[in-house]
Design a protein around this motif. Sequence first.
Motif, mmCIF file in Angstrom:
data_model
loop_
_atom_site.group_PDB
_atom_site.id
_atom_site.type_symbol
_atom_site.label_atom_id
_atom_site.label_comp_id
_atom_site.label_asym_id
_atom_site.label_seq_id
_atom_site.Cartn_x
_atom_site.Cartn_y
_atom_site.Cartn_z
ATOM 1 N N UNK A 139 43.473 37.363 26.446
ATOM 2 C CA UNK A 139 42.765 37.576 27.722
ATOM 3 C C UNK A 139 43.769 37.595 28.859
ATOM 4 N N UNK A 140 43.301 38.076 30.007
ATOM 5 C CA UNK A 140 44.101 38.076 31.228
ATOM 6 C C UNK A 140 43.346 37.315 32.309
ATOM 7 N N UNK A 141 44.060 36.441 33.013
ATOM 8 C CA UNK A 141 43.477 35.716 34.134
ATOM 9 C C UNK A 141 43.602 36.590 35.378
ATOM 10 N N UNK A 142 42.479 36.807 36.067
ATOM 11 C CA UNK A 142 42.433 37.730 37.187
ATOM 12 C C UNK A 142 42.085 36.994 38.479
ATOM 13 N N UNK A 143 42.667 37.470 39.616
ATOM 14 C CA UNK A 143 42.203 37.008 40.923
ATOM 15 C C UNK A 143 40.900 37.744 41.211
ATOM 16 N N UNK A 144 39.778 37.052 41.019
ATOM 17 C CA UNK A 144 38.467 37.704 41.118
ATOM 18 C C UNK A 144 37.403 36.643 41.346
ATOM 19 N N UNK A 145 36.215 37.099 41.730
ATOM 20 C CA UNK A 145 35.047 36.232 41.892
ATOM 21 C C UNK A 145 33.916 36.766 41.028
ATOM 22 N N UNK A 149 39.411 37.704 31.567
ATOM 23 C CA UNK A 149 38.979 38.971 30.970
ATOM 24 C C UNK A 149 39.533 39.128 29.558
ATOM 25 N N UNK A 150 38.666 39.117 28.537
ATOM 26 C CA UNK A 150 39.146 39.295 27.167
ATOM 27 C C UNK A 150 39.897 40.622 26.997
ATOM 28 N N UNK A 151 40.939 40.602 26.177
ATOM 29 C CA UNK A 151 41.724 41.803 25.902
ATOM 30 C C UNK A 151 40.918 42.770 25.034
ATOM 31 N N UNK A 152 41.247 44.060 25.083
ATOM 32 C CA UNK A 152 40.597 45.016 24.177
ATOM 33 C C UNK A 152 40.746 44.579 22.718
ATOM 34 N N UNK A 153 39.634 44.564 22.003
ATOM 35 C CA UNK A 153 39.637 44.141 20.602
ATOM 36 C C UNK A 153 39.425 42.656 20.398
ATOM 37 N N UNK A 154 39.547 41.837 21.468
ATOM 38 C CA UNK A 154 39.298 40.399 21.353
ATOM 39 C C UNK A 154 37.806 40.123 21.546
#
Length: 217
Positions: free
Chosen positions: A148-154, A193-198
């Motif tokens: 996954x990727x940690x994003x600056x988001x709400x 955000x989960x990675x593609x395929x995860x």
Amino acid sequence: MHSGMRFAAQALLVLIITRPRLAMAGDLEIGGAGGFGFYQDASITNASGSAQAGFGPRIVLSAVAGWNWSRHFGLEGRYTFQDGDAALRAQDREANLDADAQSAMAELVFSGQPKTSRFRFFGAVGCGVKLYQATQPSAGGQPLTDFATLQKASQAEPLITYGAGVKYRLWERWLVRVEFREYTTPFPARVITPAPGARLHGWMDDIVPTLGISRTF
């Protein structure tokens, strides 16, 4: 969304304070509390294994306004702020971003003791909305991006809450409140955000004990 949640919480407080004809003396209650929140992680899996995804344990602050409309039942509106980094962990690797969460909810409160009791044990169940937000920009070279990727988001999610506690009448109109609640929401996949395929498994469960004080009117 951030300002909208604050407005909703403030509007609820104003409504309760400015409608005294709905209640007799002692029916209205306003207070605040502090405590600590403990998230139960979800898991993200791929072909190579699994990682734990969630938010770190951190301080909680809350404000509450309530109306005890009968001997055993009442309604409460609650606003909660909870600090806690967004986190992704697998084996000896970890990724983090500064984050917090804010919640606004309404609860039905029920008790076996009348509101005049010195000790009043109660249960509560309710629903609302929880806003997760990562406030730190994502850094390059973030580990565990295959999960996954940690994003600056709400991201706002519907919330279910239930819990129990006890109110101790310290003085005629002042109460000490000890409470344990669990907040449950869908996982905020725009923040983590989960990675593609995860594949993502589980919701976000948050166990929150608090100690507070309130006053009746």
